[in-house]
Scaffold this motif. Structure first.
Motif, short mmCIF file in Angstrom:
data_model
loop_
_atom_site.label_atom_id
_atom_site.label_comp_id
_atom_site.label_asym_id
_atom_site.label_seq_id
_atom_site.Cartn_x
_atom_site.Cartn_y
_atom_site.Cartn_z
N LEU A 97 165.07 -53.62 -72.32
CA LEU A 97 166.00 -52.57 -72.36
C LEU A 97 167.38 -53.44 -71.93
O LEU A 97 168.18 -53.14 -71.99
CB LEU A 97 165.15 -52.14 -71.17
CG LEU A 97 165.89 -50.91 -70.48
CD1 LEU A 97 165.86 -49.67 -72.00
CD2 LEU A 97 164.95 -50.59 -69.50
N GLY A 98 167.68 -54.49 -71.43
CA GLY A 98 168.66 -54.72 -70.32
C GLY A 98 170.11 -55.51 -71.85
O GLY A 98 171.06 -54.58 -71.70
N LEU A 99 169.46 -55.87 -72.62
CA LEU A 99 170.64 -56.16 -74.09
C LEU A 99 170.84 -54.50 -73.85
O LEU A 99 171.80 -55.06 -75.29
CB LEU A 99 169.00 -57.17 -74.87
CG LEU A 99 169.72 -57.03 -76.30
CD1 LEU A 99 171.44 -58.01 -76.16
CD2 LEU A 99 168.29 -58.10 -77.52
N ALA A 100 169.32 -53.96 -74.91
CA ALA A 100 170.02 -52.91 -75.56
C ALA A 100 171.57 -51.90 -75.00
O ALA A 100 172.04 -50.97 -75.23
CB ALA A 100 168.86 -51.51 -76.07
N VAL A 101 170.91 -52.07 -72.91
CA VAL A 101 171.92 -51.10 -72.62
C VAL A 101 173.42 -51.74 -72.32
O VAL A 101 174.22 -51.05 -72.79
CB VAL A 101 170.99 -50.88 -71.31
CG1 VAL A 101 172.47 -51.05 -69.84
CG2 VAL A 101 170.00 -49.79 -71.12
N ALA A 102 173.19 -53.16 -72.95
CA ALA A 102 174.83 -53.96 -72.57
C ALA A 102 175.19 -53.31 -73.78
O ALA A 102 176.18 -52.72 -73.63
CB ALA A 102 174.20 -55.33 -72.68
N ALA A 103 174.69 -53.35 -75.40
CA ALA A 103 175.42 -52.90 -76.32
C ALA A 103 175.72 -51.76 -76.49
O ALA A 103 176.89 -51.35 -76.93
CB ALA A 103 174.30 -53.37 -77.06
N SER A 104 175.37 -50.78 -75.68
CA SER A 104 175.26 -49.12 -76.07
C SER A 104 176.36 -48.89 -74.62
O SER A 104 177.40 -47.73 -75.52
CB SER A 104 174.13 -48.29 -75.42
OG SER A 104 173.82 -48.55 -74.40
N ALA A 105 176.08 -49.85 -73.65
CA ALA A 105 177.46 -49.46 -72.72
C ALA A 105 178.48 -49.99 -72.72
O ALA A 105 179.60 -49.31 -73.23
CB ALA A 105 177.42 -50.02 -71.50
N THR A 106 178.84 -50.59 -74.02
CA THR A 106 180.13 -52.12 -74.58
C THR A 106 180.01 -50.83 -75.57
O THR A 106 181.80 -50.69 -75.68
CB THR A 106 179.59 -53.03 -75.15
OG1 THR A 106 179.17 -53.57 -73.77
CG2 THR A 106 181.00 -53.77 -75.23
#
Length: 349
Positions: free
Chosen positions: A287-296
């Motif tokens: 989840l954290g990996l996906a959030v970092a990608a989408s937020a960026t």
């Protein structure tokens, strides 16, 4: 929704160029005098009269340059955040208090907070489009339809959100018909983009809230996005040397992206393990990996819009932050990602 400053460089600098050019134009050189009061252009000045011409021979030829006085080396400049960090932190804390209070007191109040943020964000976006590009996206049907989308997502789920989006699009098409046909296609296209970009993506936040542990899901979503943005800023500011997307956002670095991923993955593991019912730490890493990608990507997308419009911020409503849209840039594209992964990992209930 970071409380750290953005990295979009401020526009300006033409004034300095103009002043520099002015100094190079003829008469202004007369302010450079020799020790006897004679100007370089062959005039002189005394205390009782304006500058008068002298014979050409009176002007010294090839004067010896005066040695410059030794100047201390300028102190190295420290990196600056570019914004009022104190105001940014204060506003961020205040928004956090409002969000947490509304989440854990009455869910419907938080839905109202999201709806208000959506309406303000639409107002900022449509105002900037009209000011900078002459695009008149209809605000009234967008605002009404946007608020309805958020409420429909909470009350009827994804099906309600899709229906509200379709009706909002239809209202935009009809509303714009009341004005002259010139620019119709341009205006309604911008209106449909705004309807999808702001309120529709925000409906996934209200849809998270419908679960039994909905407030904790929303807290996880907000916390991971903030941690990702903060990690990107902290690591990029300290160690960043390799640009991530210099043509879009020159301040973002690959090192900052690594910081965002690491910070978000650690926070995700903790949140899924201790906040979410039936969640596990390894799900939090994903989840954290996906959030970092989408937020960026969301941040870069907003930067792309602002560069096209030629502005630094979408608004000035939040001191130290800019406008509402400047805080929603990472949150909006992250909301559907978190909602989907939560449903896949622990279900929708």
């Amino acid at each position: 929704m970071p409380i750290v400053p953005d990295d979009v460089p401020a526009y300006g600098g033409d004034q300095d160029d103009d002043r520099g050019a002015a100094r190079l134009n003829g008469p202004l050189f007369r302010d450079e005098t020799f020790q006897d009061g004679t100007f370089r252009d062959g005039t002189y000045r005394d205390d009782t009269s304006s500058a008068q011409p002298l014979p050409t021979a009176a002007a010294p030829q090839n004067p010896e340059p005066m040695p410059d006085a030794s100047q201390p080396a300028p102190a190295p400049q420290k990196k600056s955040a570019g914004r009022d960090l104190g105001a940014a932190i204060g506003v961020g804390v205040g928004l956090g208090v409002v969000i947490v209070a509304s989440l854990f007191v009455v869910k419907a109040v938080f839905v109202g907070v999201v709806a208000v943020a959506v309406v303000v964000g639409l107002w900022e976006l449509t105002s900037r489009l009209q000011e900078r590009k002459g695009i008149k996206a209809p605000l009234v049907p967008l605002a009404l339809g946007g608020a309805a989308m958020v409420v429909a997502g909470y009350a009827r789920g994804a099906e309600g959100a899709w229906v509200a989006l379709a009706l909002t699009g239809l209202a935009v098409l009809v509303w714009r018909m009341t004005e002259p046909p010139e620019g119709y296609l341009r205006d309604v296209t911008a209106g449909l983009f705004a309807a999808f970009y702001v309120p529709f993506l925000a409906t996934f936040v209200s849809m998270m809230l419908t679960a039994d542990d909905g407030p904790r899901r929303v807290i996880t979503f907000l916390l991971l996005t903030v941690v990702s943005d903060t990690g990107a800023y902290a690591v990029g500011w300290r160690f960043g040397t390799h640009k991530l997307a210099p043509r879009i956002s020159p301040g973002k670095t690959r090192e900052g992206l690594v910081g965002a991923v690491l910070f978000a993955m650690v926070a995700g593991a903790l949140c899924m393990q201790f906040l979410i019912d039936d969640g596990t730490w390894w799900q939090g890493l994903l989840l954290g990996l996906a959030v970092a990608a989408s937020a960026t990507l969301g941040d870069l997308g907003e930067s792309m819009i602002k560069r096209d419009l030629g502005i630094k911020d979408m608004g000035t409503l939040l001191p130290g932050h800019g406008g509402i849209m400047d805080r929603l840039d990472s949150l909006l594209p992250t909301a559907p990602v978190v909602w989907l992964l939560m449903v896949l990992f622990v279900g929708s209930g």
